[in-house]
Design a protein around this motif. Structure first.
Motif, short mmCIF file in Angstrom:
data_model
loop_
_atom_site.label_atom_id
_atom_site.label_comp_id
_atom_site.label_asym_id
_atom_site.label_seq_id
_atom_site.Cartn_x
_atom_site.Cartn_y
_atom_site.Cartn_z
N ALA A 181 -4.07 -7.20 -10.06
CA ALA A 181 -3.75 -5.82 -9.70
C ALA A 181 -4.12 -4.86 -10.83
CB ALA A 181 -2.26 -5.70 -9.38
N VAL A 186 7.52 -3.07 -9.98
CA VAL A 186 6.44 -2.24 -10.51
C VAL A 186 6.14 -2.67 -11.93
CG1 VAL A 186 5.75 0.12 -11.11
CG2 VAL A 186 7.11 -0.30 -9.06
N LYS A 206 -6.76 -5.54 -4.97
CA LYS A 206 -5.59 -5.58 -4.12
C LYS A 206 -5.73 -6.71 -3.13
CE LYS A 206 -7.20 -2.18 -0.71
NZ LYS A 206 -6.87 -0.93 -0.02
N VAL A 228 -2.26 1.03 -8.74
CA VAL A 228 -1.94 2.46 -8.66
C VAL A 228 -3.09 3.23 -9.32
CG1 VAL A 228 -0.31 4.27 -9.26
CG2 VAL A 228 0.51 1.98 -8.72
N GLU A 238 -1.08 -4.28 -5.17
CA GLU A 238 -1.85 -3.05 -4.95
C GLU A 238 -1.89 -2.27 -6.26
OE1 GLU A 238 -3.77 -0.33 -2.07
OE2 GLU A 238 -2.87 -2.29 -1.71
N SER A 250 0.83 -1.21 0.00
CA SER A 250 0.00 0.00 0.00
C SER A 250 0.86 1.26 0.00
CB SER A 250 -0.93 -0.03 1.21
OG SER A 250 -1.71 1.14 1.26
N ALA A 288 0.65 -1.04 -11.30
CA ALA A 288 0.51 -1.82 -10.08
C ALA A 288 1.87 -2.02 -9.43
CB ALA A 288 -0.14 -3.17 -10.37
N VAL A 289 1.82 -2.24 -8.08
CA VAL A 289 3.02 -2.53 -7.29
C VAL A 289 2.85 -3.93 -6.70
CG1 VAL A 289 4.35 -1.91 -5.25
CG2 VAL A 289 3.48 -0.14 -6.76
N ALA A 291 2.55 1.65 -3.40
CA ALA A 291 1.61 2.10 -4.44
C ALA A 291 1.31 3.59 -4.28
CB ALA A 291 0.32 1.29 -4.37
N HIS A 292 1.13 4.05 -3.03
CA HIS A 292 0.87 5.48 -2.82
C HIS A 292 2.07 6.33 -3.23
CE1 HIS A 292 -0.59 9.16 -1.06
NE2 HIS A 292 0.49 9.24 -0.31
N LYS A 306 2.21 6.44 -7.01
CA LYS A 306 1.20 7.35 -7.56
C LYS A 306 1.62 8.81 -7.39
CE LYS A 306 -3.71 8.43 -7.43
NZ LYS A 306 -3.50 9.85 -7.40
#
Length: 963
Positions: A230, A199, A235, A256, A254, A45, A262-263, A48-49, A52
């Motif tokens: 993903a 990634v 997620k 994006v 997770e 999480s 996605a990660v 991914a944040h 982004k």
């Protein structure tokens, strides 16, 4: 006590121990799984944040750069390279940007700036985009690909559409971003043994992973199940099989948001669950203890006298079990500590970011700020605590910031961009630019997150650009050209001061807006230009006309007209003209000079032609006529229009006689004059050509017809031919002598064969009728006699063949060598006596030679290669040809015994052998025959070898074989 009762008592005694072991193992597994899954999900999480935020940052960067007024103005005026230079500081401010490209509306690259700030102009295809810019959103991010520059890193491209003031697309700004630099944080995250973060883009291609090395192709993980989930917006965490790397992995995934990327936080399943396997070992150990305890209980039931001793041992085992449970509990505590360490690492990534990162509560109260915030603004988190954001915003931007905060609170999950002046602790304002996102709805974040950077330098640069634009206006004001801005009714709105200096008319003169100042003969032309400009906005129209000076004489004016009525920033028709009266007078003088030149040009007695060379990849492919005189047209028999190709007017001229193409290339490249003669079959003429180059890429040819002279030379050659008749007679006499020699050879052959046949026949009779009377030595002697007799016959045949080679006339024909060799290879394959032969040959050059003789050459060389490779398990023979300037060279290479190269000069002599007859059969005449045939064709033979490393035999045949 019955056996059933004893079993029941033992079961009751063992039941608590079994339940304790099962409970301990189950609880240990549950706690391990919960901690492991929670740790991986949190890591996915946060990653991914962070990804982004990075993608939002580069998207906003592209949009901000594409929207700069000065930048858009240069693009709108087609000044692509100048626009690219405005961005030369971007790679320094943003090191992950490795290349910047400017594309037109059809997707063609018009200018390019790499990380070294080098502008590379010129239209070409873009690696990151092919298509129509009008079909793109304002900003977008491409899937990853390998860059064409900078050691080929994995990159993505930010595509920002450049718009005019009326929102019409002008083109596309591409920022090529190095994923290794942008996502450097991903490879530093520790996921335990065999674990890492990677990634993927929206196509499932890996954008960043520690497993990718320089030069590797970009892995395609679109078939991996967790990647598919993903990219579908899901997620979670799961253990499944990765078909790309062919192993089971524990993966937290997770998506994006907004980008479709996605990660994945993954670890090899065996490594991730290693501790869990230890718990299984504890369970097995516990169960083993239970069974051991049962044995002890059973012993107690059987032997009451040993009960206390067994109870004591059972207590010791229970203490050991409790000790193991305590150790497992400590291991779980260590796992929780590792999770906290992972969180600390992620916090370290945030705290070491160059951008300022601020975490706010729902009412925009600061709960956390990264150390870079103090570096940017000067304030610590404590100094800003309890103060409203508007306390630091410039008063002129209070309204703007209030709207931003309202929009953020009303749009959870949507990144909102901002740019405003912020009060630094030192008392001056700095410009902040960034993105703020409301993540209060996300339980893992539950805050409003903002990241920003100081863009004061860029804002100052924009101000400098505006100042530059003002300087540009000053240049226009003091330019010598007459620049006028008119409205739709052609009334003058603005004129540069140069207008009065050139024409004498002032803005107050009533005649200025009338069409009477244009010369009567040019008024229709001027009217047509203005009408065309009104019908085609933004199109540049050229014009030249005469304009009346205030003093009464006319000036020649030359320039351009463009309709900018649709452009809100201009709102008029721009005309820009200069006084070219003196140049017109000079052109008239030049025209008179050209007439004189034309008169001389047309009356030359030699053909004259002026060409422009057509050069492709450094080679002359053709030439374009620029001018010719009548004498040249008479020579080639047709009228020549400028623009025609030389190869179309005079077919074959570039290939005729001596290499004309090379001569022209030399003249054009060096400028040295050349004179040569050439027969042009398409004209049926001999031409004498003198050639020189007046300028690079151009050449002139002076041509005379020398056909009559050449015909006279031909007559002389015919006279010389009659003198050679005596030579022919002598040749005939020599031929007769050769025929007599051949008859003698046949007679000798016949006379020698008769005794040989007798020897062979009587030896056979001796073997058949007296075999029983002969001992082993006698039978060996008869075999030797027969073998030597047969060998003597073969030697006579080879000598006769060698003799005939010198006397036979060559019947030359074009021979398909590949067909000839294939036929012989097929024969040897059928008669190989079980020996495996591997042939290596492909396309072989055609050759002009005597078919029967050449067949004998190939037969002797191939049989020689097979014979001297017979001791190999697999015979390998390679056949090649090489087309050279004057000859064709063939080669036959084997993997046989080879020979000492110092004796190679003896190979092609009669009876010369480098190996004994007991090792390899043969007469020693075959290679001599090859040498005699090739010499008669005008070629040569040679060989290369080393003992034990095979041999290679070569022979050459001239492209025009001579008998």
């Amino acid at each position: 006590m019955t056996a059933a009762r004893k079993i029941l008592i033992a079961a009751l005694l063992l039941l608590p121990v079994i339940l304790l072991a099962v409970f301990t193992t189950s609880e240990t597994n549950r706690l391990f799984n919960e901690n492991l899954y929670a740790e991986r999900s949190t890591q996915a999480s946060l990653a991914a944040h962070l990804l982004k935020t990075k993608l939002d940052h580069i998207s906003e960067l592209g949009l901000a750069l594409a929207g700069r007024p000065a930048f858009r103005s240069l693009v709108q005026h087609g000044q692509w390279d100048a626009a690219a230079l405005l961005l030369d500081e971007v790679p320094r401010d943003f090191p992950y940007v490795v290349r910047i490209q400017l594309l037109d509306t059809m997707g063609m690259v018009r200018s390019e700036l790499d990380a070294r700030k080098i502008v590379l102009p010129g239209a070409k295809d873009s690696v990151a985009f092919t298509g129509n810019v009008n079909q793109l959103p304002p900003t977008s991010i491409t899937p990853v690909y390998r860059s064409a520059v900078h050691s080929h890193p994995i990159v993505t491209a930010v595509r920002a559409v450049m718009l005019s003031n009326n929102r019409r697309p002008l083109g596309l700004l591409l920022l090529e971003v190095d994923m290794n630099a942008l996502l450097a944080w991903s490879v530093t995250v520790s996921i335990g043994k065999s674990g890492y973060v990677y990634v993927v883009d929206n196509l499932g291609h890996v954008a960043a992973s520690p497993e990718i090395r320089d030069g590797d192709s970009i892995p395609d993980y679109s078939s991996v199940p967790v990647v598919q989930m993903a990219l579908a917006g899901k997620k979670g965490i799961t253990t499944n099989y990765n078909p790309v790397v062919k192993q089971y992995r524990l993966s937290a995934f997770e998506p994006v948001l907004d980008y479709g990327w996605a990660v994945i936080v993954q670890q090899e399943a065996t490594a991730a669950l290693a501790t869990k396997k230890n718990t299984g070992f504890i369970f097995i150990l516990s169960l083993s203890m239970v069974l051991l305890s049962g044995i002890f209980v059973w012993a107690v039931l059987r032997e009451i006298s040993r009960r206390k001793q067994l109870e004591r041992k059972l207590q010791l085992q229970n203490l050991d079990l409790e000790d193991r449970v305590a150790k497992r509990t400590a291991a779980l505590a260590e796992s929780e500590q590792a999770l906290r360490a992972s969180e600390i690492r992620f916090r370290s990534l945030i705290e070491n970011s160059s951008d300022g990162i601020v975490v706010n509560d729902a009412s925009f109260g600061i709960t956390y700020q990264s150390p870079s915030v103090q570096r940017i603004t000067g304030y610590t988190a404590a100094e800003r605590a309890g103060r409203h954001i508007l306390d630091f915003v410039h008063p002129d931007y209070h309204r703007y910031v209030s709207r931003i905060t309202e929009q953020v609170q009303a749009s959870p999950g949507v990144p909102i961009s901002f740019q405003y002046p912020f009060l630094h602790k030192d008392g001056h304002y700095i410009w902040l630019e960034g993105v703020v996102t409301n993540l209060t709805h996300d339980p893992s974040v539950a805050a409003i997150v903002a990241n920003y950077r100081d863009v004061s330098e860029r804002i100052e640069a924009d101000k400098k650009i505006i100042a530059s634009e003002r300087r540009y206006q000053a240049l226009v004001e003091y330019n010598l050209e007459v620049t006028t801005l008119r409205d739709a009714q052609l009334r003058v709105i603005y004129r540069t001061p140069a207008a009065k200096r050139v024409t004498g008319w002032d803005e107050k003169d009533p005649e200025l807006d009338s069409g009477e100042l244009v010369h009567p003969d040019d008024r229709e032309h001027v009217k047509h230009v203005i009408t065309s400009a009104l019908e085609h906005p933004d199109h540049l129209f050229q014009s030249r006309f005469r304009y009346k000076h205030k003093k009464g004489h006319y000036l020649w004016m030359e320039g351009t007209v463009v309709n900018k009525l649709q452009d809100e920033t201009v709102g008029g028709i721009i005309s820009s003209f200069r006084d070219v009266s003196e140049r017109v007078k000079s052109e008239a003088a030049i025209e008179a000079s050209e007439k004189l030149y034309r008169n001389l040009f047309e009356n030359l007695l030699s053909g004259f032609a002026y060409y422009q060379a057509v050069i492709v990849n450094g080679r002359l492919t053709d030439a374009v006529y620029l001018a010719v005189n009548k004498q040249y047209e008479s020579l080639v028999g047709r009228k020549i229009l400028p623009g025609c190709l030389l190869s179309a007017v005079v077919p074959g001229i570039l290939e005729s006689g001596i290499p004309n193409r090379e001569i022209i290339e030399k003249v054009v490249s060096t400028g040295e004059p050349q004179r040569f003669e050439s027969y042009v079959s398409s004209l049926h003429k001999w031409l004498s050509i003198s050639m020189y180059s007046p300028a690079p890429g151009y050449f002139v040819a002076l041509i005379d017809d020398i056909t009559t002279q050449k015909e006279a030379e031909s007559n002389i050659r015919k006279i010389n031919a009659s003198l050679e008749e005596k030579v022919t007679q002598r040749t005939a006499e020599l031929k007769k002598m050769n025929e007599e020699l051949e008859a003698f050879s046949y007679s000798v052959s016949h006379d020698l064969r008769a005794p040989l046949r007798g020897i062979l026949g009587f030896t056979s009779i001796l073997e058949e009728e007296y075999n029983a009377k002969l001992d082993d030595e006698g039978r060996r002697i008869t075999s030797v006699i027969k073998a030597n007799t047969i060998k003597m016959g073969e030697l006579i045949d080879d000598l006769l063949l060698f003799s005939r080679v010198s006397r036979q006339e060559l019947q030359l024909a074009d021979i398909n060598t590949i067909d000839l060799v294939a036929q012989l290879v097929a024969e040897y394959n059928r008669s190989s006596s079980g020996k495996k032969i591997v042939w290596h040959f492909s396309e072989l050059a055609w050759v002009r030679a005597d078919l029967a003789s050449l067949r004998q050459v190939w037969r002797n060389l191939l049989s020689n290669a097979i014979k001297y490779s017979g001791n190999r398990e697999i015979i390998e023979i390679e056949i090649h040809s090489e087309d050279k300037e004057d000859e064709i060279v063939f080669s036959v290479r084997d993997n046989g015994v080879g020979f000492d190269p110092k004796y190679s000069s003896k190979l092609f002599g009669v009876f010369q052998r480098l190996h004994g007859a007991d090792e390899f059969e043969g007469t020693g005449v075959g290679l001599a025959i090859v040498e005699r045939i090739i010499s008669k064709h005008g070629g040569k033979v040679w060989a290369e070898s080393k003992p034990g490393e095979g041999a290679c035999f070569y022979f050459s045949v001239p492209k025009q074989s001579k008998q």
